[in-house]
Enzyme design. Structure first.
Site, PDB file in Angstrom:
ATOM      1  CG  ASP A 187      39.223  40.416  36.580  1.00  0.00           C
ATOM      2  OD1 ASP A 187      38.731  40.879  37.619  1.00  0.00           O
ATOM      3  OD2 ASP A 187      38.582  40.259  35.515  1.00  0.00           O
ATOM      4  CD  GLU A 216      37.248  38.815  40.849  1.00  0.00           C
ATOM      5  OE1 GLU A 216      36.178  39.324  41.219  1.00  0.00           O
ATOM      6  OE2 GLU A 216      37.778  39.084  39.749  1.00  0.00           O
TER       7      GLU A 216
END
Length: 588
Positions: A251, A288
């Site tokens: 993330d 990400e």
């Protein structure tokens, strides 16, 4: 901790503490400094799978283990021993790598009304029939309450107990592997908590040297950061090793503040590569990233950080503006000429590759070298949990677009050069929203999240009453998939369209070609048609409200898949395509 037949060794890193006590099975035992490892404390005690334990530092309250493998009573409760060897794996899994993959992002808590891993496993046959290759689970680390997105986890080695805990995850992975599906897990290294986060009580896990949107940064480069980096790396390896996972999604890696010569991501990539070699099966990392920096996915031997792939938001933004006409916020740059933006991403990877970004007020990104970076290292998608859930009402594309435009989006994602990813329910055009929901047990934090959400969207013109209350259980319930939709039109047609496109991708080598430089694109911004060629395959879309005449050039072509049965190709190589429709053609 490590376990023997009757006695377990408990360990904890607490470098600045004078005294550490182990509370195990209701008994208190003093811990001794480990002379072989600076800052570590250790003790041995009888324990078995399920035994509760915790640590007290300098006479304080008993706290959960920072490396807890299980939190049966939630983040604030005691930890529990997990004997990973007790589970008998059913599937001798050889692994499934990323090249050629089609991913399916899934949130366990809303994939089914039950919201458990076992219930999600009961739906895996549907995903296997769809043709996807990997299930990407949103974060599973324990968080306060029962329902939430999972990005506020605090025990990075454990599985959220309401989802079923560690044993349920192993059952899910086994069930997926039985069906030939790989499993990827979303992990969060850039922040923890805030509720239930006891790491600062043990050591310098965070630093004020850097600040992030969530407060003090995770300590990756300040004093004590060697052990913090090891904490994160070893938790990542534990997911891959102990749960037989195939990959991890990392993330928001742009929020990892690290000034050291060897970046944390480089260290993690090396460790995962070594584990892959030791296990004899492929493992991969997907980032990400908001940086548009191809070094992230450039192999280590070519001077990159060595991650296998990253999400490509530029492709999403170009596609979203082409479909919807939205132009607010970060969509502004793409909305000026959305088809041109789409063409640039399909042939060059990034839209912002050193160009000016009006949203950021500066130039952004770096060009991607198509001779060094394979297209499969970029994930392409029309929808994700972020792009749906971070809208005020969590509305999906299906809430505002006709089925034909949803079919066009699917054609671009599933026949394009990037590794495709779908968000759960997208394959049948689910109409259920996917909203932001929380279940914070701290009333002050719950109210702060509620009010912050309302202020955020009020600044963009939304009335407070129209922003769902994250703490209202109904917000989560509305976000659960309605599986009965699949049996009704137009959902049934969309589902079959997705199955057809995925089967084509698997059957036609040209659709697996990862060479971005080989993609050829044509479009008409005003007429709103878009076409691209990959080897012998042509894909044509009409996003407009009127029929389109699309020049495809020479070659004997036949229809491989068509949303519009009236599509026709004349002798001059001009395709006549109805409004809001897509067709895939191949040479005879």
């Amino acid at each position: 901790m490590t376990e023997g037949a009757e006695v377990a060794r408990f360990e904890v890193w607490a470098p600045e503490k004078d005294e550490v006590t182990l509370d195990v099975g209701g008994e208190r035992l003093p811990m001794e400094r480990d002379v072989s490892r600076q800052g570590w404390w250790a003790a041995q005690a009888p324990a078995e799978d399920g035994t509760r334990y915790g640590f007290s530092v300098d006479g304080g309250p008993v706290l959960p283990d920072p490396r807890s493998r299980r939190q049966p009573d939630g983040p604030d409760g005691l930890s529990a021993v997990v004997d990973h060897d007790a589970y008998a794996w059913r599937v001798p899994w050889p692994g499934r790598g990323l090249p050629g993959a089609v991913l399916y992002e899934l949130h366990v808590g809303t994939f089914t009304p039950e919201g458990t891993l076992d219930a999600a496993a009961g739906r895996l046959d549907a995903l296997a029939a769809l043709g996807v290759t990997h299930v990407e689970l949103m974060p599973l680390a324990p968080f306060p309450g029962v329902h939430g997105w999972g990005y506020e986890g605090v025990s990075l080695w454990a599985v959220h107990e309401p989802y079923g805990g560690p044993a349920a995850l192993k059952r899910f992975v086994d069930a997926a592997h039985e069906r030939g599906l790989g499993v990827v897990l979303d992990v969060v290294h850039n922040h923890l908590g805030p509720s239930g986060n006891y790491l600062p009580a043990f050591g310098p896990y965070f630093t004020d040297t850097h600040h992030t949107p969530w407060g003090s940064a995770v300590n990756l480069d300040a004093p004590g950061s060697d052990e913090v980096r090891a904490f994160l790396v070893e938790s990542a390896l534990a997911w891959l090793r102990d749960y037989h996972l195939d990959g991890l999604r990392l993330d928001a890696v742009h929020a990892l503040c690290d000034t050291r010569a060897v970046h944390f991501l480089e260290e993690l990539a090396d460790a995962v590569r070594d584990l892959s070699r030791d296990l004899g099966r492929p493992l991969f990392l997907i980032a990400e990233s908001d940086l548009n920096d191809p070094r992230l996915i450039t192999p280590r031997d070519q001077g990159g950080l060595g991650l296998q792939a990253q999400w490509n938001d530029d492709f999403h933004h170009a596609l979203h503006t082409a479909l919807t006409g939205e132009s607010a916020g970060y969509y502004a740059d793409f909305a000026e000429q959305p088809l041109r933006a789409l063409a640039k991403t399909l042939t060059g990877g990034f839209f912002h590759d050193g160009t000016y970004s009006s949203f950021r007020g500066r130039t952004h990104g770096r060009p991607l070298d198509r001779t060094r970076v394979s297209a499969h290292r970029l994930l392409g998608y029309a929808q994700t949990h972020d792009q749906i859930g971070n809208r005020a009402q969590g509305d999906r594309l299906a809430d505002s677009l006709p089925p034909g435009l949803l079919a066009c989006a699917a054609a671009l994602v599933l026949t394009g050069p990037f590794t495709p990813m779908l968000f759960m329910g997208e394959e049948w055009g689910a109409r259920t929203p996917w909203q932001f929901f929380t279940d914070h047990t701290d009333p002050e934090l719950a109210d702060a999240v509620r009010q912050g959400r309302r202020r955020e969207f009020a600044a963009h013109g939304w009335a407070e009453k129209d922003v769902p209350d994250p703490q209202d259980p109904a917000t989560r319930d509305r976000s659960c998939l309605d599986w009965s939709e699949r049996d009704r039109e137009p959902h049934r047609h969309l589902l079959e369209w997705h199955r057809t496109l995925i089967a084509l991708r698997r059957a036609r080598p040209d659709l697996l070609d990862a060479d971005l430089a080989a993609v050829r694109v044509a479009f008409d911004e005003q007429a709103r048609w878009f076409a691209f060629r990959r080897g012998d395959i042509r894909v044509a879309l009409n996003l407009g409200d009127e029929p389109a005449a699309i020049p495809l050039g020479g070659g004997a072509l036949r229809t491989l898949a068509s949303w519009d049965d009236s599509a026709s190709l004349d002798t001059d190589g001009v395709l006549h395509l109805g409004p809001r429709s897509a067709v895939v053609l191949g040479e005879r």
